[in-house]
Every structure is written in C-alpha cells, then in structure tokens.
Design a protein around this motif. Sequence first.
Motif, PDB file in Angstrom:
ATOM      1  N   ASP A 396      90.090 -12.712  21.877  1.00  0.00           N
ATOM      2  CA  ASP A 396      89.369 -12.687  23.132  1.00  0.00           C
ATOM      3  C   ASP A 396      90.055 -11.822  24.188  1.00  0.00           C
ATOM      4  O   ASP A 396      89.517 -11.615  25.258  1.00  0.00           O
ATOM      5  N   SER A 397      91.268 -11.333  23.925  1.00  0.00           N
ATOM      6  CA  SER A 397      91.971 -10.495  24.880  1.00  0.00           C
ATOM      7  C   SER A 397      91.813  -9.029  24.498  1.00  0.00           C
ATOM      8  O   SER A 397      92.349  -8.604  23.484  1.00  0.00           O
ATOM      9  N   PRO A 398      91.093  -8.211  25.275  1.00  0.00           N
ATOM     10  CA  PRO A 398      90.924  -6.803  24.930  1.00  0.00           C
ATOM     11  C   PRO A 398      92.237  -6.050  24.846  1.00  0.00           C
ATOM     12  O   PRO A 398      92.364  -5.103  24.085  1.00  0.00           O
ATOM     13  N   VAL A 399      93.224  -6.465  25.651  1.00  0.00           N
ATOM     14  CA  VAL A 399      94.506  -5.750  25.661  1.00  0.00           C
ATOM     15  C   VAL A 399      95.220  -5.916  24.324  1.00  0.00           C
ATOM     16  O   VAL A 399      95.750  -4.969  23.752  1.00  0.00           O
ATOM     17  N   LEU A 400      95.229  -7.120  23.795  1.00  0.00           N
ATOM     18  CA  LEU A 400      95.969  -7.404  22.572  1.00  0.00           C
ATOM     19  C   LEU A 400      95.148  -7.183  21.304  1.00  0.00           C
ATOM     20  O   LEU A 400      95.711  -7.063  20.223  1.00  0.00           O
ATOM     21  N   MET A 401      93.828  -7.146  21.414  1.00  0.00           N
ATOM     22  CA  MET A 401      92.975  -7.052  20.237  1.00  0.00           C
ATOM     23  C   MET A 401      93.174  -5.713  19.521  1.00  0.00           C
ATOM     24  O   MET A 401      93.059  -4.650  20.119  1.00  0.00           O
ATOM     25  N   PRO A 402      93.480  -5.729  18.225  1.00  0.00           N
ATOM     26  CA  PRO A 402      93.619  -4.467  17.495  1.00  0.00           C
ATOM     27  C   PRO A 402      92.266  -3.782  17.335  1.00  0.00           C
ATOM     28  O   PRO A 402      91.219  -4.434  17.331  1.00  0.00           O
ATOM     29  N   ASP A 403      92.282  -2.456  17.186  1.00  0.00           N
ATOM     30  CA  ASP A 403      91.028  -1.723  17.039  1.00  0.00           C
ATOM     31  C   ASP A 403      90.258  -2.149  15.799  1.00  0.00           C
ATOM     32  O   ASP A 403      89.040  -2.021  15.739  1.00  0.00           O
ATOM     33  N   ALA A 404      90.960  -2.678  14.784  1.00  0.00           N
ATOM     34  CA  ALA A 404      90.293  -3.087  13.539  1.00  0.00           C
ATOM     35  C   ALA A 404      89.593  -4.435  13.673  1.00  0.00           C
ATOM     36  O   ALA A 404      88.832  -4.829  12.779  1.00  0.00           O
ATOM     37  N   ALA A 405      89.821  -5.135  14.784  1.00  0.00           N
ATOM     38  CA  ALA A 405      89.219  -6.466  14.957  1.00  0.00           C
ATOM     39  C   ALA A 405      87.706  -6.359  15.028  1.00  0.00           C
ATOM     40  O   ALA A 405      87.153  -5.550  15.765  1.00  0.00           O
ATOM     41  N   LYS A 406      87.015  -7.208  14.256  1.00  0.00           N
ATOM     42  CA  LYS A 406      85.555  -7.206  14.247  1.00  0.00           C
ATOM     43  C   LYS A 406      85.047  -8.007  15.438  1.00  0.00           C
ATOM     44  O   LYS A 406      85.353  -9.184  15.574  1.00  0.00           O
ATOM     45  N   VAL A 407      84.261  -7.379  16.282  1.00  0.00           N
ATOM     46  CA  VAL A 407      83.727  -8.014  17.486  1.00  0.00           C
ATOM     47  C   VAL A 407      82.328  -8.571  17.228  1.00  0.00           C
ATOM     48  O   VAL A 407      82.016  -9.692  17.577  1.00  0.00           O
ATOM     49  N   CYS A 408      81.487  -7.765  16.600  1.00  0.00           N
ATOM     50  CA  CYS A 408      80.114  -8.170  16.284  1.00  0.00           C
ATOM     51  C   CYS A 408      80.007  -8.425  14.787  1.00  0.00           C
ATOM     52  O   CYS A 408      80.024  -7.486  13.991  1.00  0.00           O
ATOM     53  N   GLN A 409      79.936  -9.701  14.416  1.00  0.00           N
ATOM     54  CA  GLN A 409      79.848 -10.050  13.003  1.00  0.00           C
ATOM     55  C   GLN A 409      78.532  -9.601  12.382  1.00  0.00           C
ATOM     56  O   GLN A 409      78.486  -9.167  11.237  1.00  0.00           O
ATOM     57  N   CYS A 410      77.433  -9.705  13.119  1.00  0.00           N
ATOM     58  CA  CYS A 410      76.117  -9.377  12.562  1.00  0.00           C
ATOM     59  C   CYS A 410      76.028  -7.921  12.138  1.00  0.00           C
ATOM     60  O   CYS A 410      75.388  -7.589  11.139  1.00  0.00           O
ATOM     61  N   ASN A 411      76.677  -7.031  12.908  1.00  0.00           N
ATOM     62  CA  ASN A 411      76.555  -5.598  12.653  1.00  0.00           C
ATOM     63  C   ASN A 411      77.862  -4.932  12.247  1.00  0.00           C
ATOM     64  O   ASN A 411      77.931  -3.705  12.192  1.00  0.00           O
ATOM     65  N   ASN A 412      78.900  -5.746  11.986  1.00  0.00           N
ATOM     66  CA  ASN A 412      80.191  -5.217  11.533  1.00  0.00           C
ATOM     67  C   ASN A 412      80.744  -4.164  12.489  1.00  0.00           C
ATOM     68  O   ASN A 412      81.165  -3.079  12.077  1.00  0.00           O
ATOM     69  N   VAL A 413      80.717  -4.480  13.784  1.00  0.00           N
ATOM     70  CA  VAL A 413      81.206  -3.545  14.795  1.00  0.00           C
ATOM     71  C   VAL A 413      82.607  -3.965  15.237  1.00  0.00           C
ATOM     72  O   VAL A 413      82.821  -5.116  15.627  1.00  0.00           O
ATOM     73  N   THR A 414      83.552  -3.043  15.176  1.00  0.00           N
ATOM     74  CA  THR A 414      84.931  -3.337  15.556  1.00  0.00           C
ATOM     75  C   THR A 414      85.199  -2.922  16.998  1.00  0.00           C
ATOM     76  O   THR A 414      84.423  -2.184  17.616  1.00  0.00           O
ATOM     77  N   LYS A 415      86.336  -3.395  17.507  1.00  0.00           N
ATOM     78  CA  LYS A 415      86.744  -2.977  18.846  1.00  0.00           C
ATOM     79  C   LYS A 415      86.951  -1.460  18.883  1.00  0.00           C
ATOM     80  O   LYS A 415      86.607  -0.798  19.869  1.00  0.00           O
TER      81      LYS A 415
END
Length: 464
Positions: A396-415
């Motif tokens: 939930d923290s944009p600063v710490l979230m790695p770019d590979a983290a999946k944000v949208c599960q439905c559409n497989n969209v990463t940070k």
Amino acid sequence: MRLVVVGNGMAGSRLVGEVRARDPHLSVTVFGAETWQPYNRVLLSNVLAGSSGPDQVRLLDPSWYATHDVEAVFGSEVVRVDRSAQTVITADGRSTPYDMLVLATGSQAVVPPVPGAELAIPFRTLDDCHRILEAAERAERAVVVGGGLLGIEAARGLAGRGLPVTLLHLADHLMERQLDAEAGLVLGETLTGLGVDIRTGVSAEAILEEGVRLADGELVEGDLVVLACGVRPVTGLAKDSGLSVRRGIVVDDEMRTEDPAVFAIGECAEHDGTVYGLVAPAWEQASVAAEVITGGKALYRGSRLVTRLKAKSVELAAMGETQLTEEHAEVVRFSHRARGTYRKLVIRDGRLVGAILLGDTDAVGTLTQLFDRGGPLPGDRAGLLFPGLATVTVADSPVLMPDAAKVCQCNNVTKGQIRACWEAGARDVAAVASATRATTGCGTCRDAVEGIVGWLCEQEGISA
C-alpha cells in the motif's frame, strides 16, 4: 480470415479488443444476445446500490466498434453452430461464416426448482438490475435467496437504499466456498449491523406473493424476492454442435476445443477440470486466445483466484485454499468480532496457499503479491497479518512498492506499468485506466492506483 465471437460480455468484448490490438485487418464479427453495449457485470452491485449508473459500468464506448472496424450485432442470439459448414445461425435466421470461432457465452443464473420461482427476480444481468430497482421503489421489504458473493452484494445494495432485507442461505455460513465458518460468522454479524437480517441453514420451499416459505413452514415476509443462487455455464451451443462438454466447454492450453477452429473462453469454458467464475481468469484466457488466433504463441496455465467482495462498508478478500486446517497446513489467524475483523493465513511448505482478510484489509496488497508469486514467506507471520508491525515491503506504500508489484489483479497491471504510462503522459487515474485497464475490473484497486498517481505527481511537483 473471418473471426466470429459469440458472446459480447466481459470475456467476449475483451477478446475482441485484444484481437484488434494485435491485428487491425482481421475480419471480426461479434454477436451479443443482450441489447446493451458490453458492460462490467462485476460492478452491477454498484448499480443496485445506487453508487454507479449504467453508463458508468460500460466497458467500451459505443463508437469503438465502428472506429476499429468491428461488426457488432446486439440483441441477436446465436442459436446454432454448424461446424461442418463453419457457420453460425441466429434466432432471426442470419447465417454468418467463420474461419475461427470463439464461444464466450458466459453463465446464466440458477433458478431453484421451487413453486413460484417465476415471481422472483434473478440477479445476473443489467436488465435484472433494472427490474430489481423498479420493484424496490414500491416494495416494503426484500428477501434475497443465496448467501454467496452476488447475494451478499444484492442484499447490501438494497439495504443501503433503506429497504429492510432478509438474506436466506442454505449452508451454515455465508460464502462457504471462499470462507471458513468463523469468517462467515463475522461477515454475517457485519452485515447484520448494516441492516441485513441473516438466516443461514434454511431452505426455500416456495416463493409466494407475500414472501418465501421455508422448508419448516415459516414465512419470511417480503414483496420483492431476489435470487442469487449461483450460475451455470451456458454450453448448449457447444453441446449441440458435438463439442466436448463437462461442466463447461472443454478447452486445452490454447483455449481451443477439440475442433481447432473453435475456441471457448470465460465462464463457459472448462480448462484442466476447472470452470472459473471470476473476471481475471476470463481476461487472461481472452489474451491467450487472441494471441493464438492472430498467429502468436501463448498458453493458459490456470489462474490463482482472489475473490473480492464489493459491498459498501464491507471489506473482504479471500484467496486460495482457505478451508485447510492445522492438520494439513500452518494456520495463522486473528479474530476480533466486535470490530468485524478476521484475518487468516494458510501456509504450506513455507508458502502462502490461502488467506482471508475481513474488515480492515490493509494487508491485502502484500498478501496478494505473496500468494500470486508463490515465493517463500518471511518468518514474521504476525507481521504479515499486521503490516504496521512488519519488516516486509507493504504494497500500500507507493514509495516502498517494487515496480514488479501487481496493483490490478483483474488486468495484471504492475506498479511499473503505471509508472511507465504516467511518464508517457497519463497524469490521472482515468488516463492510466485507459492506457493499462487498471481499475476497470472489480474496481478494488482504484485507491491504490490513485495513491501511485498522486505520489508520482507529488514527486514532480505537479497537480494530479
């Protein structure tokens, strides 16, 4: 080559979009039995609750088809597939040839075989939604039959409109497929606090003008009865044309049936013995089929399911094997019924194989990533349940979230994808959604996307 798609719901419309993105010249015709433009069925509970209008759940702009040279036929049901002639026939007699055919016929509501069932309204389509809303305006009390995902969302939506609602469920606790008994109990208590009267372990024997009569003879009063008793795949076209059908239309890893010219995707398809009833697998299957149809190579290997309840003031996420006990896995749980909070981790061989998060779901981002990736867990199990105590990265923290983290599960969209389209000029959530499709599935990732966009704008000193 001529592609025909039967079904223009969430799977069929996504397939058409995916195909056109890969091949701008392929001849595409899509048939939809409903008269509506394709809409997001997942968000119908928002329409019922009044937080969204029909236009806000639309998947494609009406002009999209003409702009992208796609023939779309609405309100025309395909009633027969002639595989020998490679032709589909509609109810009004239209015959359309194909070289490749995709069946995306979805599911239909299960109507229990009880007397008076015709007096009730199923909750499945946008037309159903309008019928329920029209009836709710003159109703004094509602009864919802079925305590699964749709039934709970329907009951919460109607209660939110100020209508007294009783929810009837055959099993001993709500959402028994996704939740264990304690989570079902906590969920029921939460809904009770929101104005929904919960009755579990009861069976509807008949539907009457004045309500629902239970098997023990009791009458549960209500002049509006909504059915949410599950769905079954629509497989008649495939079965009548001689294709293999079990629970769904049997497909391989390319989403093909045993006829190499015929594919099936979404809720009507059965892959490796499983029929998926959620949007994310349908869209993953659409992507695979589109790649194969346009000459590429892709394989579908199944989906890891994360179920999200979309009901106002109720936060719930469930994933994987939630029913396992201490006999078969390591189980970590926390329950605080007074606050409507229940958290459970199911761990096997050091990996997360299931989880339930009810109430404050601040841990859902991290746990979804760990479940989706199947990687080893940190030793601090309590920290996984309570991210504020953890030393692991919190999604939930944009600063710490790695770019590979999946944000949208439905559409497989990463940070990383969100960051990339932001850097390309998408400076608000609407632009990010247009570029990546994030937030257009179940919608539960919207806050996370807003947070990332806001953080990126803040870094550059511009207004989001």
